[in-house]
Design an enzyme around this catalytic site. Structure first.
Site, PDB file in Angstrom:
ATOM      1  N   LYS A  49       5.622  10.020  22.989  1.00 16.83           N
ATOM      2  CA  LYS A  49       6.182  10.895  24.028  1.00 16.83           C
ATOM      3  C   LYS A  49       5.064  11.484  24.880  1.00 16.83           C
ATOM      4  O   LYS A  49       5.125  11.487  26.112  1.00 16.83           O
ATOM      5  CB  LYS A  49       7.016  12.023  23.385  1.00 16.83           C
ATOM      6  N   GLN A  65      10.562  18.321  17.706  1.00 20.34           N
ATOM      7  CA  GLN A  65      10.823  17.048  17.036  1.00 20.34           C
ATOM      8  C   GLN A  65      11.600  17.281  15.739  1.00 20.34           C
ATOM      9  O   GLN A  65      11.248  18.128  14.923  1.00 20.34           O
ATOM     10  CB  GLN A  65       9.478  16.339  16.747  1.00 20.34           C
ATOM     11  N   ASP A  95      16.092  17.530  25.683  1.00 20.89           N
ATOM     12  CA  ASP A  95      16.770  16.679  24.698  1.00 20.89           C
ATOM     13  C   ASP A  95      18.289  16.693  24.929  1.00 20.89           C
ATOM     14  O   ASP A  95      18.990  15.799  24.465  1.00 20.89           O
ATOM     15  CB  ASP A  95      16.529  17.240  23.279  1.00 20.89           C
TER      16      ASP A  95
HETATM   17  N1  GUN Z   1      13.912  12.837  16.118  1.00 23.52           N
HETATM   18  C1  GUN Z   1      14.348  11.553  16.254  1.00 23.52           C
HETATM   19  N2  GUN Z   1      14.857  11.365  17.491  1.00 23.52           N
HETATM   20  C2  GUN Z   1      14.727  12.538  18.146  1.00 23.52           C
HETATM   21  C3  GUN Z   1      15.052  12.961  19.473  1.00 23.52           C
HETATM   22  O1  GUN Z   1      15.587  12.213  20.304  1.00 23.52           O
HETATM   23  N3  GUN Z   1      14.751  14.258  19.780  1.00 23.52           N
HETATM   24  C4  GUN Z   1      14.185  15.096  18.884  1.00 23.52           C
HETATM   25  N4  GUN Z   1      13.946  16.347  19.278  1.00 23.52           N
HETATM   26  N5  GUN Z   1      13.878  14.736  17.656  1.00 23.52           N
HETATM   27  C5  GUN Z   1      14.138  13.459  17.292  1.00 23.52           C
END
Ligand code: GUN
Length: 298
Positions: free
Chosen positions: A54, A98, A121
């Site tokens: 990311k 996350q 998100d």
């Molecule tokens: N953990 C796995 N996929 C995601 C996601 O799309 N967003 C977040 N915040 N955590 C994750």
């Protein structure tokens, strides 16, 4: 007949270029760039690799990016205070915590503490509500469903009046993508059915689908005979079915029996390389949108 492959890896590059171009324009005109912070708690290897990607992608498109790593034993109060700090930080447009979080932290409380206008998100109840209302209300569609919709649209698949069948009813994929496809407007206007583990006859519903979106988390669940000839098949499943002895890497399979399905479908996403690369791409798009909303140019 062999289906057209819908390559997320290629569509991602196209979208990232569009984002970078817009970031450069905004920087020249307004003197700011989008800011994204990712908060990582602990050292879960999968989470580390997601967050690293990311941050790398944010850097690639010209964002200000911060990776804020916190120890696994951070208290809930300290994590909430950290989110509050970024909520108030004018240079930050997107906050991503996350998941999963350690057990001693209430995940819901943490996600709800993020300012909905920085919730890139799209997990905050305010954004879930905005998505349900649709149209101009929508600020941040959740990233995986947004990526799925982009794949459908950019592959030239007709959605208006199409029978869309979604397999799976999760909060992060099944429910939001079903909601998005039934909204009024381009890339949607579909007739949507959601099926799940308690559905009586999965095959019956899948066979009716012009667009079949599968997010069940069961490798090979969808059989080739469940696919309508010429249908668009979007496979969201990423199932680790073993390890390649030579490379040590996980062997991934989707929820659809790909080799057989590609002989019947009109178009299909591979696993890996289909939906997967789109999620982070849409996170970038949401972060850019967040800045655009703030500047009043969205
Ligand atoms: N953990 C796995 N996929 C995601 C996601 O799309 N967003 C977040 N915040 N955590 C994750």
């Amino acid at each position: 007949m062999s289906a057209k492959l819908i390559m997320g890896t290629e569509i991602r590059e196209e979208i990232l270029k569009e984002i970078k171009r817009e970031v450069d324009e905004i920087k020249a005109k307004h003197g700011v760039v989008p800011g994204l912070v990712t908060i990582l708690v602990g050292e879960n290897p999968a989470s580390i690799s997601y967050v690293t990607l990311k941050i790398k992608t944010a850097h690639q498109v010209g964002f200000k990016e911060i990776q804020d790593s916190q120890p696994v034993d951070i208290s809930e109060a300290a994590l909430l205070a950290l989110i509050d700090k970024y909520n108030k930080d004018d240079s930050i447009n997107g906050i991503l915590v996350q998941l999963p979080l350690p057990k001693h932290v209430d995940e819901k409380k943490v996600l709800n503490a993020i300012d909905p206008d920085k919730d890139v998100d799209g997990f905050h109840p305010v954004n879930v509500g905005r998505l349900m209302i649709g149209g101009a209300e929508v600020k941040f569609p959740p990233c995986t469903p947004a990526g799925i919709q982009e794949l459908i649209v950019r592959s030239g698949t007709k959605t208006s009046g199409a029978e869309v069948v979604v397999v799976g009813r999760s909060n992060i994929v099944g429910k939001p993508i079903a909601n998005m496809m039934l909204q009024k407007g381009p890339g949607a206007d579909s007739t949507v059915t959601i099926v799940h583990t308690r559905t009586k006859d999965l095959a019956f519903h899948c066979k009716r689908a012009d667009i079949l979106i599968v997010a069940a988390g069961v490798p090979g669940l969808v059989k080739p005979e469940w696919i309508k000839p010429g249908a668009c098949v979007i496979d969201v499943g990423v199932n680790r079915i073993g390890v390649n002895e030579k490379t040590g890497k996980a062997i991934l399979r989707g929820d659809v029996d790909f080799d057989a399905a590609k002989e019947i479908a009109g178009s299909i996403t591979p696993v890996p390389g289909g939906v997967g690369p789109m999620t982070i791409t849409m996170l970038m798009k949401n972060t850019l949108k967040s800045l655009k909303f703030k500047l009043g140019i969205a």
